[in-house]
Enzyme design. Sequence first.
Site, PDB file in Angstrom:
ATOM      1  N   GLU A  42     -26.342   2.228  -7.240  1.00 18.33           N
ATOM      2  CA  GLU A  42     -25.559   3.179  -6.444  1.00 18.33           C
ATOM      3  C   GLU A  42     -26.421   4.042  -5.529  1.00 18.33           C
ATOM      4  O   GLU A  42     -25.975   4.486  -4.472  1.00 18.33           O
ATOM      5  CB  GLU A  42     -24.712   4.075  -7.346  1.00 18.33           C
TER       6      GLU A  42
ATOM      7  N   PHE B 176     -14.407   8.387 -21.594  1.00 19.12           N
ATOM      8  CA  PHE B 176     -15.407   7.363 -21.283  1.00 19.12           C
ATOM      9  C   PHE B 176     -15.745   7.399 -19.786  1.00 19.12           C
ATOM     10  O   PHE B 176     -14.871   7.386 -18.938  1.00 19.12           O
ATOM     11  CB  PHE B 176     -14.877   5.982 -21.671  1.00 19.12           C
ATOM     12  N   GLN B 177     -17.023   7.454 -19.489  1.00 13.02           N
ATOM     13  CA  GLN B 177     -17.534   7.496 -18.112  1.00 13.02           C
ATOM     14  C   GLN B 177     -16.971   8.656 -17.302  1.00 13.02           C
ATOM     15  O   GLN B 177     -16.726   8.536 -16.105  1.00 13.02           O
ATOM     16  CB  GLN B 177     -17.309   6.159 -17.403  1.00 13.02           C
TER      17      GLN B 177
ATOM     18  N   LYS C 141      -8.315   8.032 -11.368  1.00 16.45           N
ATOM     19  CA  LYS C 141      -7.719   6.702 -11.306  1.00 16.45           C
ATOM     20  C   LYS C 141      -6.193   6.761 -11.153  1.00 16.45           C
ATOM     21  O   LYS C 141      -5.606   5.984 -10.404  1.00 16.45           O
ATOM     22  CB  LYS C 141      -8.096   5.934 -12.572  1.00 16.45           C
TER      23      LYS C 141
ATOM     24  N   MET D 225     -50.180   9.220  -1.532  1.00 15.79           N
ATOM     25  CA  MET D 225     -50.139  10.587  -1.038  1.00 15.79           C
ATOM     26  C   MET D 225     -50.529  11.581  -2.124  1.00 15.79           C
ATOM     27  O   MET D 225     -51.234  12.557  -1.869  1.00 15.79           O
ATOM     28  CB  MET D 225     -48.744  10.918  -0.497  1.00 15.79           C
TER      29      MET D 225
HETATM   30  C1  LIG Z   1     -38.447   9.876  -6.134  1.00 20.38           C
HETATM   31  C2  LIG Z   1     -39.765  10.484  -5.911  1.00 20.38           C
HETATM   32  N1  LIG Z   1     -40.623  10.654  -6.946  1.00 20.38           N
HETATM   33  C3  LIG Z   1     -41.840  11.204  -6.741  1.00 20.38           C
HETATM   34  C4  LIG Z   1     -42.224  11.612  -5.491  1.00 20.38           C
HETATM   35  C5  LIG Z   1     -43.602  12.239  -5.269  1.00 20.38           C
HETATM   36  N2  LIG Z   1     -44.402  11.398  -4.387  1.00 20.38           N
HETATM   37  C6  LIG Z   1     -44.528  11.657  -3.074  1.00 20.38           C
HETATM   38  S1  LIG Z   1     -45.452  10.529  -2.269  1.00 20.38           S
HETATM   39  C7  LIG Z   1     -45.730   9.678  -3.669  1.00 20.38           C
HETATM   40  C8  LIG Z   1     -46.580   8.428  -3.659  1.00 20.38           C
HETATM   41  C9  LIG Z   1     -45.877   7.299  -3.039  1.00 20.38           C
HETATM   42  O1  LIG Z   1     -46.625   6.142  -3.272  1.00 20.38           O
HETATM   43  P1  LIG Z   1     -46.440   4.881  -2.355  1.00 20.38           P
HETATM   44  O2  LIG Z   1     -45.027   4.550  -2.224  1.00 20.38           O
HETATM   45  O3  LIG Z   1     -47.339   3.811  -2.852  1.00 20.38           O
HETATM   46  O4  LIG Z   1     -46.894   5.421  -0.952  1.00 20.38           O
HETATM   47  P2  LIG Z   1     -48.347   5.759  -0.377  1.00 20.38           P
HETATM   48  O5  LIG Z   1     -48.451   7.245  -0.386  1.00 20.38           O
HETATM   49  O6  LIG Z   1     -49.339   5.110  -1.258  1.00 20.38           O
HETATM   50  O7  LIG Z   1     -48.303   5.217   0.997  1.00 20.38           O
HETATM   51  C10 LIG Z   1     -45.111  10.284  -4.753  1.00 20.38           C
HETATM   52  C11 LIG Z   1     -45.206   9.818  -6.151  1.00 20.38           C
HETATM   53  C12 LIG Z   1     -41.301  11.437  -4.452  1.00 20.38           C
HETATM   54  N3  LIG Z   1     -41.550  11.837  -3.205  1.00 20.38           N
HETATM   55  N4  LIG Z   1     -40.090  10.865  -4.677  1.00 20.38           N
END
Ligand SMILES: Cc1ncc(C[n+]2csc(CCOP(=O)(O)OP(=O)(O)O)c2C)c(N)n1
Lengths: 566, 160
Positions: free
Chosen positions: A50, A112-113, A162, A480
């Site tokens: 979703e 439920f749900q 529903k 990052m």
């Molecule tokens: C749902 C979610 N969880 C955690 C984060 C924190 N976060 C920001 S950037 C990042 C790393 C992303 O890794 P990747 O997709 O490999 O991208 P890269 O920075 O390596 O290009 C994380 C964990 C986020 N932005 N969104």
Amino acid sequence: MEKISGSQAIIRCLQEEGIKTIFGFPGGAVIDLFDALMDSDITNVLVRHEQGAVHAADGLARVTGEVGVALLTSGPGATNGVTAIATAYMDSIPLVILTGQVPTPLIGNDAFQEVDIVGITRPCTKHNYLVKDAKDLVATLREAFHIARTGRPGPVLVDLPKDVVAKMVDFPEKKPIRMQNYQPTYEPHPGQIEKACKKILKAKNPVLYVGGGVILSNANEELTELARKLNIPVTMTLMGLGGFPGSDPLSMGMLGMHGSYTANMAVAHSDLLIAVGARFDDRVTGRLDAFAPHATIIHIDIDPTSISKNVKVDIPIVADCKHALTAMNAWFNTSSDFNREQVAASHEPWLETIGEWTKKHPMCYLDEGDIIKPQYVIEKLDELTHGDAIITTEVGQNQMWAAQFYKFNKPRQWATSGGLGTMGYGLPAAIGAKMAFPEKTVIDVAGDGSIQMNIQELATANQYKCPVKVAILNNNYLGMVRQWQELFYNKRYAGTVMEVTPDFVMLAQAYGAVGLRATKKSEVEAVIKEALATDNTVIMDFVIAREECVFPMVPAGKATTEMLLV
Amino acid sequence: MKHTISVLLQNKPGVLSRVTGLFSGRGFNIESLSVAETLEPSISCLTLVTRGDEAIIEQITKQLHKLIDVIKVTDISDSEYVEREMVLIRVKAEAQTRAEVLRVIDIFRGKVVDVSPKSYAVEVTGSASKVQAIIDILRPIGIQEIVRTGTIAMARASKK
Ligand SMILES: Cc1ncc(C[n+]2csc(CCOP(=O)(O)OP(=O)(O)O)c2C)c(N)n1
Ligand SMILES: [Mg+2]
């Protein structure tokens, strides 16, 4: 009047709004709705999660400017959508999310749900409804669309028990919607426009600071006219990219944490900052007291709460960006105080200073032989798609490199999760965009981490012959976060090393897509060309310089002039 | 600075939680809040007392106004206004303190609304500071329970 079922009425409301495609996932509470959909001309794209449904609707909305629609079942279906609803809310994206609910007599009984999705989404929707009485159904849906798309747009959720959907209802003719308590201000106050224009004429070092509001209100042409007429340099937020042509000489690119040196220096030295549909987010301003310290601030925004929220504004203009910019252009066109040549010439010294900043520290990266630099991949994508593709992104370094190195010349070719920064956004958003524009190239610039958050949507892409391209900038890190650890946490890579990552080429194949890999710079171009020529969903796995960082970078809480550079 | 804000809103389920959710979500404080139907049953009036500098109060009123179900937001403390709060106090009233309690109630133009052998329940109406004053005075005698309504307020009619 002829009565129709509640679910038929809902479908008719969607048709009335011009909806051709929705994104949904079924369950007990929405079987009636799916059943009615089958007899309509609306396509339901059956996603695999979703969150994907709502992101896809969001992607469609961003590239078309229309309202995106998602249909989810009650309980876990609805809660699975929440992250994506919050994503749309933060970026002001118009959506209508329909959720099933348990029958009204069961509400409140822990049936439920059953979840209180209206309660859960209250802080992350523009508005939401629980329809308890079938006779309110049609009016509520119409109001939901009205609220989603007008004013500052946003997601609106309608929770549909529903039994309400199963009842027979009237379908009265649609009348213009007027809500006593909801009347967004579109037209600017002429006095404020005049004040702003006069201030602009006095400025020596003006900067236009452009946000997502310009895209949302389709004001890019008016903005471009203003900038060129007055010879004012332009910087854009992450959400504003494409609001002004990125390859125009007046463009300074993005500002803020990973903005260009030029843009951040220009804002810091400006004597007048004209903010258009931007909200002075902390990723843009850095340390607040050092943000545009010498500037008078004009702020155009349709949402009064955005004005003077973080930064005190001198000349507020509450209005739709397009209307306000039109009024400003008209003021200059008719004012005897305005001499175009003279004003343009008076800004030349300022533009020269700006040019020197760019010369000193252009957007750049260090080439390292045959190692793939992520920035190079983005440059190549830009070149080989003639800057004309729709780019969606995941979140992290991949997102910032895409923002920095793809030249967005048009609005609505860029869909990224700015406010919430939701990993997993890019692939479903790309599917939504591609469903809207099948003839366009749609590329999700991804990270190896983020892509795994909604990778299941590869199946959706394949089922609907929706050949999106995914360019993974694979550093085998949550890059990052690793970058922050490298710079500020003594290189302690806690929780950021992806020790096990799937083989993305084989994974693509498992989903019936095509997988390609480049491990050397010299292979990049061929891989992109092959991907673009393939009439199927493609994952491009670019194995990049593992510890490349995104620069410039303004460390959190620092002034935007305190940039770490390449 | 203390501000008293009056909000007209649709009298529908969930509307109050939109308001309180806004305050908790954005870290605004609520000192008191009171809400009831207006002459028009489909509309409620909510009076809330909050504190903050000018910028915060501006955000509060704008954010309230942004809620779809909110019809009108007035910072009543911007002009002349009357404010009232009611308190019910159950105070110890034994043989030796009864007369003293009654005297205090009288001074504050309060009413005894319930009597037991050992206590009075007292009703007092007035500004928040008057209500606080009687609480302070009765406290040494022995307050067993208090319930306050929170402030309600109304702008004064123009004198012209
Ligand atoms: C749902 C979610 N969880 C955690 C984060 C924190 N976060 C920001 S950037 C990042 C790393 C992303 O890794 P990747 O997709 O490999 O991208 P890269 O920075 O390596 O290009 C994380 C964990 C986020 N932005 N969104
Ligand atoms: Mg990564």
